[in-house]
Design a protein around this motif. Structure first.
Motif, PDB file in Angstrom:
ATOM      1  N   GLU A  48       0.846  -1.184   0.000  1.00 32.59           N
ATOM      2  CA  GLU A  48       0.000   0.000   0.000  1.00 32.59           C
ATOM      3  C   GLU A  48       0.883   1.236   0.000  1.00 32.59           C
ATOM      4  O   GLU A  48       1.762   1.385   0.869  1.00 32.59           O
ATOM      5  N   VAL A  49       0.696   2.108  -0.978  1.00 29.32           N
ATOM      6  CA  VAL A  49       1.526   3.291  -1.136  1.00 29.32           C
ATOM      7  C   VAL A  49       0.635   4.506  -1.361  1.00 29.32           C
ATOM      8  O   VAL A  49      -0.562   4.375  -1.644  1.00 29.32           O
ATOM      9  N   VAL A  50       1.238   5.662  -1.241  1.00 22.66           N
ATOM     10  CA  VAL A  50       0.556   6.926  -1.526  1.00 22.66           C
ATOM     11  C   VAL A  50       1.316   7.623  -2.641  1.00 22.66           C
ATOM     12  O   VAL A  50       2.525   7.835  -2.530  1.00 22.66           O
ATOM     13  N   VAL A  51       0.614   7.954  -3.709  1.00 24.69           N
ATOM     14  CA  VAL A  51       1.200   8.667  -4.835  1.00 24.69           C
ATOM     15  C   VAL A  51       0.694  10.105  -4.800  1.00 24.69           C
ATOM     16  O   VAL A  51      -0.512  10.344  -4.697  1.00 24.69           O
ATOM     17  N   ARG A  52       1.629  11.039  -4.880  1.00 25.69           N
ATOM     18  CA  ARG A  52       1.306  12.459  -4.800  1.00 25.69           C
ATOM     19  C   ARG A  52       1.636  13.086  -6.155  1.00 25.69           C
ATOM     20  O   ARG A  52       2.762  12.970  -6.642  1.00 25.69           O
ATOM     21  N   VAL A  53       0.646  13.759  -6.749  1.00 23.54           N
ATOM     22  CA  VAL A  53       0.788  14.302  -8.099  1.00 23.54           C
ATOM     23  C   VAL A  53       0.537  15.802  -8.053  1.00 23.54           C
ATOM     24  O   VAL A  53      -0.479  16.262  -7.517  1.00 23.54           O
ATOM     25  N   CYS A  77       7.760   9.947   9.553  1.00 24.42           N
ATOM     26  CA  CYS A  77       7.259  10.403   8.267  1.00 24.42           C
ATOM     27  C   CYS A  77       7.200   9.213   7.323  1.00 24.42           C
ATOM     28  O   CYS A  77       7.885   8.211   7.546  1.00 24.42           O
ATOM     29  N   PRO A  78       6.395   9.281   6.263  1.00 21.35           N
ATOM     30  CA  PRO A  78       6.371   8.177   5.305  1.00 21.35           C
ATOM     31  C   PRO A  78       7.728   7.994   4.631  1.00 21.35           C
ATOM     32  O   PRO A  78       8.459   8.959   4.414  1.00 21.35           O
ATOM     33  N   GLN A  79       8.048   6.764   4.288  1.00 16.40           N
ATOM     34  CA  GLN A  79       9.297   6.477   3.581  1.00 16.40           C
ATOM     35  C   GLN A  79       9.144   6.843   2.111  1.00 16.40           C
ATOM     36  O   GLN A  79       8.249   6.343   1.427  1.00 16.40           O
ATOM     37  N   PRO A  80       9.999   7.728   1.582  1.00 20.43           N
ATOM     38  CA  PRO A  80       9.948   8.004   0.142  1.00 20.43           C
ATOM     39  C   PRO A  80      10.329   6.750  -0.638  1.00 20.43           C
ATOM     40  O   PRO A  80      11.302   6.067  -0.300  1.00 20.43           O
ATOM     41  N   LEU A  81       9.568   6.459  -1.691  1.00 16.90           N
ATOM     42  CA  LEU A  81       9.783   5.232  -2.455  1.00 16.90           C
ATOM     43  C   LEU A  81      10.175   5.481  -3.908  1.00 16.90           C
ATOM     44  O   LEU A  81      10.891   4.667  -4.496  1.00 16.90           O
ATOM     45  N   GLU A  89       1.528  15.439 -17.654  1.00 19.89           N
ATOM     46  CA  GLU A  89       2.044  16.802 -17.623  1.00 19.89           C
ATOM     47  C   GLU A  89       2.482  17.218 -16.215  1.00 19.89           C
ATOM     48  O   GLU A  89       2.961  18.340 -16.017  1.00 19.89           O
ATOM     49  N   TYR A  90       2.356  16.315 -15.272  1.00 22.37           N
ATOM     50  CA  TYR A  90       2.669  16.635 -13.880  1.00 22.37           C
ATOM     51  C   TYR A  90       3.915  15.874 -13.415  1.00 22.37           C
ATOM     52  O   TYR A  90       4.616  15.245 -14.190  1.00 22.37           O
ATOM     53  N   GLU A  91       4.161  15.944 -12.110  1.00 19.94           N
ATOM     54  CA  GLU A  91       5.262  15.234 -11.491  1.00 19.94           C
ATOM     55  C   GLU A  91       4.705  14.475 -10.298  1.00 19.94           C
ATOM     56  O   GLU A  91       3.823  14.977  -9.591  1.00 19.94           O
ATOM     57  N   ALA A  92       5.213  13.271 -10.073  1.00 22.61           N
ATOM     58  CA  ALA A  92       4.668  12.438  -9.003  1.00 22.61           C
ATOM     59  C   ALA A  92       5.781  11.870  -8.138  1.00 22.61           C
ATOM     60  O   ALA A  92       6.912  11.679  -8.584  1.00 22.61           O
ATOM     61  N   THR A  93       5.433  11.613  -6.902  1.00 18.99           N
ATOM     62  CA  THR A  93       6.288  10.875  -5.975  1.00 18.99           C
ATOM     63  C   THR A  93       5.438   9.792  -5.327  1.00 18.99           C
ATOM     64  O   THR A  93       4.201   9.866  -5.320  1.00 18.99           O
ATOM     65  N   ALA A  94       6.110   8.779  -4.800  1.00 15.40           N
ATOM     66  CA  ALA A  94       5.414   7.729  -4.049  1.00 15.40           C
ATOM     67  C   ALA A  94       6.080   7.584  -2.693  1.00 15.40           C
ATOM     68  O   ALA A  94       7.296   7.728  -2.557  1.00 15.40           O
ATOM     69  N   GLU A  95       5.260   7.293  -1.693  1.00 14.61           N
ATOM     70  CA  GLU A  95       5.755   7.088  -0.341  1.00 14.61           C
ATOM     71  C   GLU A  95       4.932   5.999   0.318  1.00 14.61           C
ATOM     72  O   GLU A  95       3.842   5.644  -0.156  1.00 14.61           O
ATOM     73  N   SER A  96       5.451   5.471   1.418  1.00  8.21           N
ATOM     74  CA  SER A  96       4.728   4.425   2.134  1.00  8.21           C
ATOM     75  C   SER A  96       3.429   4.973   2.715  1.00  8.21           C
ATOM     76  O   SER A  96       3.312   6.166   3.019  1.00  8.21           O
ATOM     77  N   HIS A  97       2.451   4.090   2.853  1.00  7.57           N
ATOM     78  CA  HIS A  97       1.153   4.461   3.423  1.00  7.57           C
ATOM     79  C   HIS A  97       1.151   4.148   4.910  1.00  7.57           C
ATOM     80  O   HIS A  97       1.401   2.995   5.309  1.00  7.57           O
ATOM     81  N   LEU A 208       2.418  10.171  15.408  1.00  9.35           N
ATOM     82  CA  LEU A 208       2.461   8.926  14.639  1.00  9.35           C
ATOM     83  C   LEU A 208       3.074   9.153  13.265  1.00  9.35           C
ATOM     84  O   LEU A 208       3.933   8.381  12.813  1.00  9.35           O
ATOM     85  N   VAL A 209       2.658  10.219  12.592  1.00 14.18           N
ATOM     86  CA  VAL A 209       3.173  10.506  11.249  1.00 14.18           C
ATOM     87  C   VAL A 209       2.882  11.959  10.890  1.00 14.18           C
ATOM     88  O   VAL A 209       1.853  12.515  11.264  1.00 14.18           O
TER      89      VAL A 209
END
Length: 306
Positions: A48-53, A77-81, A89-97, A208-209
């Motif tokens: 399970e991850v979180v993608v931020r766009v 904090c969430p672990q950057p993945l 047209e955007y930019e995304a990152t993923a991190e742990s949920h 917690l986070v």
């Protein structure tokens, strides 16, 4: 033109996750966001991850690196993945949920847990000179912007705030705060520029986070603490007393008091961000609830500006 949250379809998200995380997105857990589209997703391999766009920006690389270092130091904090990497047209990152947690600490609106968690973040963050640039700061923290005029361009409105009439007392408060902050910028550290309840989750009085690492800034510790002290209970406005309690608790947590000049800068930073929010609210046609004229006067008095 009003700001529009990035639109991400399931196929594009699945392809991005397969490319950068080694497994496609299989199901969506949640989707939210204000300036960033935040998508919780379960990958085909079960993670399970979180993608931020969001729109691409050079500072996002520095934000991701600071977040990585804080995670490795043990900060909650969430672990950057993955990323930042293009997604359409955007930019995304993923991190742990990291699910769960309460919006407020067990002690409720009490400032001490908020202040102590922020002081720990500043203490563990790498020095700014070791990182790529975090500039420009988000506009609510960008008292030292170089765009001309008093107010920086907002991220969620297509309007020049400097061309919006009044209220005069908001403009005057922002100007007085900015002038105070320009007197002595102080040694820069890295901290979180949007230290509010929406971005924090608690287990009792233990953090917690913390989320929203795109809002990292480089500024003096007085400014970072002062911004947080003025907004930490958002969407509820922190009172003058609650702001003072936050600053007192922060000084204890960092192990040394603020000097008189630093304390004035703390209060000035809080006036700047609250006045900016008031100005954008007025520009958008919303009632101004985050700051009153009398409160601005009292906060400026504590900042050494009358």
């Amino acid at each position: 033109m009003a700001f529009e949250l990035p639109v991400v379809d399931a196929a594009s998200l699945a392809m991005w996750c397969e490319l950068h995380l080694g497994s496609p997105a299989e199901s969506e857990l949640f989707r939210t966001g204000h300036l960033t589209c935040v998508i919780g997703t379960r990958l085909a391999d079960g993670r399970e991850v979180v993608v931020r766009v969001r729109p691409a920006a050079p500072r996002l690389t520095a934000c991701a690196e600071v977040q990585r270092r804080l995670f490795e130091s043990g900060y909650p904090c969430p672990q950057p993945l993955a990323g930042p990497a293009p997604l359409g047209e955007y930019e995304a990152t993923a991190e742990s949920h990291i699910p769960g947690g309460a919006v407020l600490p067990g002690s409720g609106r009490t400032a001490q847990p908020f202040a102590a968690a922020l002081a720990r973040l500043v203490r563990l963050a790498p020095p700014p000179e070791q990182m790529p640039s975090l500039a420009p700061a988000p506009p609510w923290a960008a008292w030292n912007h170089g765009q001309g005029g008093l107010w920086p361009w907002p991220e969620d409105l297509d309007v020049d705030l400097n061309q919006v009439d009044g209220p005069g007392w908001i403009d005057a408060a922002g100007q007085a705060a900015r002038e105070k902050l320009q007197e002595d910028q102080g040694q820069a550290v890295i901290g979180h520029g949007d230290w509010i309840t929406d971005n924090l989750r608690w287990h009792g009085n233990r953090l917690l986070v913390a989320y929203d690492w795109d809002s990292l800034i480089s500024d003096s510790e007085a400014v970072i603490a002062g911004l947080a002290a003025a907004i930490f209970l958002y969407p509820a406005p922190a009172t003058v007393t609650e702001t003072r309690e936050f600053l007192d608790a922060y000084a204890i947590a960092r192990g040394r008091p603020f000097s008189p000049g630093e304390l004035q800068r703390c209060w000035a930073a809080g006036v700047w961000t609250r006045a900016y929010d008031a100005k954008t609210g007025h520009a958008a046609g919303r009632p101004v609830t985050c700051l009153t004229q009398d409160e601005a006067h009292e906060r400026l008095r504590r900042a050494g500006r009358r």
